[in-house]
Write an enzyme that holds these catalytic residues in place. Structure first.
Site, short mmCIF file in Angstrom:
data_model
loop_
_atom_site.label_atom_id
_atom_site.label_comp_id
_atom_site.label_asym_id
_atom_site.label_seq_id
_atom_site.Cartn_x
_atom_site.Cartn_y
_atom_site.Cartn_z
CB CYS A 41 7.00 -3.04 16.29
SG CYS A 41 8.75 -2.59 15.39
CB CYS A 56 1.38 5.39 11.58
SG CYS A 56 2.07 6.98 11.25
CB SER A 100 10.50 3.54 15.21
OG SER A 100 9.93 4.05 13.86
CB CYS A 109 3.06 7.27 3.30
SG CYS A 109 3.57 6.16 4.59
CD GLU A 120 -2.86 -1.22 2.05
OE1 GLU A 120 -4.36 -1.41 1.87
OE2 GLU A 120 -2.81 -0.96 3.46
CB CYS A 153 7.63 -5.84 8.43
SG CYS A 153 9.01 -4.96 9.36
CB CYS A 171 3.64 -1.94 13.87
SG CYS A 171 3.83 -2.13 11.93
N1 SAH Z 1 9.52 0.07 9.68
C1 SAH Z 1 9.94 1.73 9.88
C2 SAH Z 1 8.82 2.40 8.81
C3 SAH Z 1 7.57 2.13 8.95
S1 SAH Z 1 6.41 2.61 10.26
C4 SAH Z 1 9.91 2.01 11.08
O1 SAH Z 1 9.38 1.14 12.12
O2 SAH Z 1 10.22 3.02 11.51
C5 SAH Z 1 6.15 4.18 10.07
C6 SAH Z 1 6.03 4.78 11.79
O3 SAH Z 1 4.57 4.19 12.26
C7 SAH Z 1 6.87 4.11 12.68
O4 SAH Z 1 7.37 4.90 13.58
C8 SAH Z 1 6.27 3.07 13.25
O5 SAH Z 1 6.67 2.80 14.50
C9 SAH Z 1 4.69 3.76 13.60
N2 SAH Z 1 3.55 2.87 13.83
C10 SAH Z 1 3.69 1.58 13.47
N3 SAH Z 1 2.52 1.15 13.93
C11 SAH Z 1 1.88 2.22 14.69
C12 SAH Z 1 0.44 2.35 15.03
N4 SAH Z 1 -0.48 1.16 15.10
N5 SAH Z 1 -0.21 3.52 15.46
C13 SAH Z 1 0.96 4.57 15.47
N6 SAH Z 1 2.14 4.61 14.94
C14 SAH Z 1 2.61 3.24 14.40
FE1 SF4 Z 2 8.14 -3.38 10.71
FE2 SF4 Z 2 8.28 -0.82 11.35
FE3 SF4 Z 2 6.04 -2.17 11.88
FE4 SF4 Z 2 8.18 -2.55 13.24
S1 SF4 Z 2 6.95 -0.41 12.83
S2 SF4 Z 2 6.95 -4.09 12.49
S3 SF4 Z 2 9.91 -2.30 11.71
S4 SF4 Z 2 7.04 -1.71 9.83
#
Ligand code: SAH
Ligand code: SF4
Length: 390
Positions: free
Chosen positions: A138, A363, A243, A127, A112, A134, A141
């Site tokens: 995390c 996000c 992050s 974005c 996406e 991935c 996420c």
């Molecule tokens: N993998 C990379 C980039 C993609 S995520 C990373 O982790 O930085 C982009 C941002 O969204 C990151 O800071 C991630 O931690 C945040 N993110 C992931 N899941 C989220 C959620 N459910 N609510 C808010 N931010 C989130």
């Molecule tokens: Fe992957 Fe970024 Fe999501 Fe962590 S926050 S699982 S590194 S996409």
């Protein structure tokens, strides 16, 4: 009992896909033209520049339309190469103007891309995704709950920008008249696990004879792949976002498990050494606000202590929930109190407004719905075969 399988849905063995020139830099196109015999070495640079202008400045996808190239050369190009866009499997637009495309790069390979216009119109950021799924997980996420399918190629990353430009009708728009002005690698996947694809895509989209988005307007967000940070800065000159999400290793080990390999002290040391880091080129720390987990005033104070001396801004992201997510978003009061402490210490601390939540484009929400649909469809298919066999 004998079983007749319906083979009409079986895919024929795939012929190798023609090389997509949209994923090559200008010099790579020139070299490819020579290798394939389409251009003599003395002509290759000129020919590559012509193709480049059509493909990356005008957004043309058919060699046939390249009117300043001889007809037989156009035919030779079309025989060997392609400039085709991937298929748009789905397009959704949020009430707030955010647009999300589900792009199908190949059967079963979907990711996406989200265009986020600034509140009040004007410019906006795209974005983009760097991987399908991935490898990291995390815990807040949704993408992290989905296994990695594969890295996207440079062509597939560039294609996300091209698809957005097609949709926004802004090929050839003067820089002042554009809506898509920034790119953020904050879609699906960990960009530093696909640094080759990301770096080549950046070489292509930042070329001033093409899409011409300056490297300073590109932000790469990482969960903290420490050994790759220096190379990211040196190869791309991109703005860095990290992050962080927690101020102790104990908590970050849980929220961002890559922390077990590269703990906070190592991460911060690598960030301090990021090429070009200065007050004019600050790192952005992302900090997701999780109710009762990482959102106390004491943690805000610990955060500013931890980051002392790093030219930074701190982006507070209200947690975007997803079905089954084990966290809740902090209250507005709690987030503002946190922001005030960070602000008082001299750091800009914008609170990210969730955008496109109604279409699951915010996000950490990416991909979830389309995967669920496909998982259901797969289950239905499996059930159909099971029923036929029993
Ligand atoms: N993998 C990379 C980039 C993609 S995520 C990373 O982790 O930085 C982009 C941002 O969204 C990151 O800071 C991630 O931690 C945040 N993110 C992931 N899941 C989220 C959620 N459910 N609510 C808010 N931010 C989130
Ligand atoms: Fe992957 Fe970024 Fe999501 Fe962590 S926050 S699982 S590194 S996409």
């Amino acid at each position: 009992m004998s079983v007749t399988l319906d083979l009409s849905r079986a895919r024929p063995a795939a012929a190798p896909a023609p090389l997509n020139l949209a994923g090559l830099t200008r010099s790579e196109i020139a070299a490819t033209l020579v290798e394939s015999g389409v251009a003599a070495p003395s002509q290759a640079k000129m020919r590559a520049n012509q193709i480049w202008g059509w493909a990356q400045h005008h957004g043309v996808t058919a060699f046939e339309a390249m009117s300043n190239i001889a007809k037989d050369t156009r035919a030779a190009l079309a025989e060997r190469f392609t400039l085709a866009r991937p298929q748009i499997a789905e397009r959704q637009q949020s009430v707030d103007g955010t647009i999300k495309w589900l792009i199908r790069f190949a059967p079963g390979i979907e990711a996406e891309t989200v265009f986020i216009p600034e509140v009040g119109g004007g410019s906006g950021a795209l974005c983009v995704s760097s991987q399908v799924g991935c490898t990291l997980n995390c815990t807040f996420c949704h993408t992290g709950t989905q296994a990695l399918v594969r890295n996207l190629t440079a062509a597939e990353i560039v294609a996300q920008v091209q698809v957005a430009r097609d949709d926004l009708s802004e090929w050839r728009a003067a820089p002042g008249g554009r809506r898509l002005t920034n790119i953020v690698f904050m879609g699906m996947g960990e960009p530093l696990y696909n640094l080759d694809g990301v770096a080549t895509a950046l070489d292509i989209v930042s070329d001033d004879q093409g899409i011409a988005i300056s490297r300073r307007r590109v932000t790469v967000s990482t969960s903290g792949v420490v050994p790759k940070l220096k190379e990211l800065g040196e190869r791309t000159g991109a703005m860095l976002a990290v992050s962080l999400h927690a101020v102790t290793d104990e908590l970050r080990d849980v929220l961002v498990p890559i922390n077990k390999a590269y703990p906070i002290a190592e991460l911060l040391a690598a960030i301090r050494a990021y090429p070009g880091l200065s007050n004019a080129k600050r790192v952005t720390f992302e900090y997701v606000m999780l109710k009762g987990v990482n959102d106390s005033p004491a943690e805000a104070r610990a955060l500013v202590k931890l980051l002392a001396g790093i030219p930074a801004k701190i982006n507070l992201i209200p947690f975007n929930p997803w079905p089954g997510s084990p966290y809740e978003c902090s209250s507005g009061n709690r987030i503002h109190a946190f922001a005030d402490i960070v602000n008082a210490a001299g750091y800009a601390s914008p609170i990210r407004t969730p955008r496109g939540r109604d279409i699951l484009a915010a996000c950490g929400q990416l991909k979830s719905e389309s995967q669920k649909t496909r998982a259901n469809a797969r289950r239905r298919e499996t059930e159909a075969v099971d029923t036929a066999e029993h």
